[in-house]
Design a protein around this motif. Sequence first.
Motif, PDB file in Angstrom:
ATOM      1  N   TRP A  86     -17.273 -64.733  50.581  1.00  0.00           N
ATOM      2  CA  TRP A  86     -17.068 -65.110  51.978  1.00  0.00           C
ATOM      3  C   TRP A  86     -17.594 -66.511  52.191  1.00  0.00           C
ATOM      4  CZ3 TRP A  86     -13.754 -62.427  54.554  1.00  0.00           C
ATOM      5  CH2 TRP A  86     -13.626 -61.052  54.367  1.00  0.00           C
ATOM      6  N   ARG A 104     -24.076 -62.158  58.543  1.00  0.00           N
ATOM      7  CA  ARG A 104     -22.884 -61.321  58.639  1.00  0.00           C
ATOM      8  C   ARG A 104     -23.151 -60.198  59.645  1.00  0.00           C
ATOM      9  NH1 ARG A 104     -21.775 -65.196  56.076  1.00  0.00           N
ATOM     10  NH2 ARG A 104     -21.001 -65.327  53.941  1.00  0.00           N
ATOM     11  N   PHE A 106     -20.627 -57.309  59.935  1.00  0.00           N
ATOM     12  CA  PHE A 106     -19.427 -56.507  59.717  1.00  0.00           C
ATOM     13  C   PHE A 106     -19.591 -55.081  60.230  1.00  0.00           C
ATOM     14  CE2 PHE A 106     -18.307 -59.706  56.452  1.00  0.00           C
ATOM     15  CZ  PHE A 106     -16.982 -59.914  56.819  1.00  0.00           C
ATOM     16  N   SER A 109     -14.455 -53.637  56.927  1.00  0.00           N
ATOM     17  CA  SER A 109     -13.757 -54.674  56.171  1.00  0.00           C
ATOM     18  C   SER A 109     -12.882 -54.029  55.113  1.00  0.00           C
ATOM     19  CB  SER A 109     -14.752 -55.635  55.502  1.00  0.00           C
ATOM     20  OG  SER A 109     -15.557 -54.950  54.558  1.00  0.00           O
ATOM     21  N   GLU A 113      -7.979 -57.799  52.634  1.00  0.00           N
ATOM     22  CA  GLU A 113      -7.831 -58.748  53.730  1.00  0.00           C
ATOM     23  C   GLU A 113      -8.877 -59.852  53.608  1.00  0.00           C
ATOM     24  OE1 GLU A 113      -5.940 -55.937  57.217  1.00  0.00           O
ATOM     25  OE2 GLU A 113      -8.130 -55.990  57.008  1.00  0.00           O
ATOM     26  N   VAL A 116     -11.546 -63.064  58.971  1.00  0.00           N
ATOM     27  CA  VAL A 116     -12.461 -62.263  59.791  1.00  0.00           C
ATOM     28  C   VAL A 116     -12.211 -62.504  61.279  1.00  0.00           C
ATOM     29  CG1 VAL A 116     -14.896 -61.813  60.334  1.00  0.00           C
ATOM     30  CG2 VAL A 116     -14.197 -62.245  57.975  1.00  0.00           C
ATOM     31  N   TRP A 123     -17.683 -57.542  63.537  1.00  0.00           N
ATOM     32  CA  TRP A 123     -16.706 -58.266  62.738  1.00  0.00           C
ATOM     33  C   TRP A 123     -15.835 -57.302  61.942  1.00  0.00           C
ATOM     34  CZ3 TRP A 123     -20.046 -62.630  60.069  1.00  0.00           C
ATOM     35  CH2 TRP A 123     -20.738 -63.345  61.054  1.00  0.00           C
ATOM     36  N   TYR A 124     -14.563 -57.664  61.839  1.00  0.00           N
ATOM     37  CA  TYR A 124     -13.594 -56.879  61.087  1.00  0.00           C
ATOM     38  C   TYR A 124     -12.709 -57.853  60.311  1.00  0.00           C
ATOM     39  CZ  TYR A 124     -14.964 -53.544  64.735  1.00  0.00           C
ATOM     40  OH  TYR A 124     -15.685 -52.756  65.599  1.00  0.00           O
ATOM     41  N   THR A 125     -12.038 -57.366  59.293  1.00  0.00           N
ATOM     42  CA  THR A 125     -11.146 -58.234  58.538  1.00  0.00           C
ATOM     43  C   THR A 125      -9.726 -58.163  59.091  1.00  0.00           C
ATOM     44  OG1 THR A 125     -10.872 -56.454  56.917  1.00  0.00           O
ATOM     45  CG2 THR A 125     -12.459 -58.189  56.396  1.00  0.00           C
ATOM     46  N   TRP A 192      -9.973 -64.508  66.031  1.00  0.00           N
ATOM     47  CA  TRP A 192     -10.375 -65.058  64.737  1.00  0.00           C
ATOM     48  C   TRP A 192     -11.654 -65.871  64.875  1.00  0.00           C
ATOM     49  CZ3 TRP A 192      -8.160 -62.620  61.132  1.00  0.00           C
ATOM     50  CH2 TRP A 192      -6.776 -62.443  61.014  1.00  0.00           C
ATOM     51  N   PHE A 196     -13.837 -66.653  55.988  1.00  0.00           N
ATOM     52  CA  PHE A 196     -12.710 -66.234  55.154  1.00  0.00           C
ATOM     53  C   PHE A 196     -13.201 -65.932  53.739  1.00  0.00           C
ATOM     54  CE2 PHE A 196     -13.144 -70.688  54.303  1.00  0.00           C
ATOM     55  CZ  PHE A 196     -12.658 -70.914  53.025  1.00  0.00           C
ATOM     56  N   LYS A 197     -12.426 -65.124  53.025  1.00  0.00           N
ATOM     57  CA  LYS A 197     -12.751 -64.765  51.646  1.00  0.00           C
ATOM     58  C   LYS A 197     -11.861 -65.580  50.719  1.00  0.00           C
ATOM     59  CE  LYS A 197     -13.214 -60.392  50.657  1.00  0.00           C
ATOM     60  NZ  LYS A 197     -12.828 -58.984  50.403  1.00  0.00           N
TER      61      LYS A 197
END
Length: 287
Positions: A86, A104, A106, A109, A113, A116, A123-125, A192, A196-197
């Motif tokens: 991430w 973070r 989350f 997740s 995906e 985020v 937080w969710y993806t 958004w 990002f991953k």
Amino acid sequence: MNAMEWMQTLLISGLCIPSFCADYRQHCLIETPKSWFDAQSYCRERGYDLATIDDMGAMKSLLGLSADKAHDELWIGLHYGGHKEWRWSLADKDFYQEGGRKYRNFEGSSETEMFVRQHNGKWYTGGIWTQLFFICYDGNRKGGERYVLVSKAMSWTDAQVYCRSTHTDLVSIRNPEENQAVATAIDELNVWIGLFKYGEHWSDGRNSSFRLWSPDFGVLLPQNCAVMTGRTSGRWRQRSCDELHPFLCTCTRKRVLKVKVRLEDIQELNDPAMNTAILNQVSHNSH
């Protein structure tokens, strides 16, 4: 000559006194087309590596270097490395204090995906084709006005382009207080944020999170490597690593500073007063 009065020339880079050792990053354009991995080998065999790009200043320098190759796609050092992490879109290292990059919050997740979103402080993806409102960060504003909600649904990559062109970047969240401030700014919307991953890595192992993708590209896919092109003002695209392109090496060189010190002072090179004296002599010699 008395040994106490004897003067000698000191190669600062050889002794590597921390205050005076400095790398000067230059770039070399190699016009012979090669695959990405052959280009990497070419650079490394000469003690260099494929170019890492840290910020817009480096990008402008590279655009000047390749001005007469404006239509060529040039390999840079970014490639798909497999290990995903991430990372915040805003790359400025001075923006983050210790631990700020790693905050973070989350709630859920998905491994598949890579972007985020925030909803009610959690937080969710989200996927590459998901269209959402988003929140920008504007470094020229103060307080809560730094968080700019954009009520127009876009993909994450399009939102990133928008924020960078009109404000600073997609928002980074460094601690619980900022997370709450963003939650307040967006009310109960699903938006958004800048996390990002990614699976891409720089050839020389540097940790630069700077990216300048063309709007139709956002992350590297397996077996792909990055090119920059003058056709899109230097913005990056991804190509199969087996394609043949000219390329850019980062040619880091040591700058050697020569100064004179007395023999009895050699044991005192880490003393602040000695460092000041060396700096004064370097300044004097440079005029």
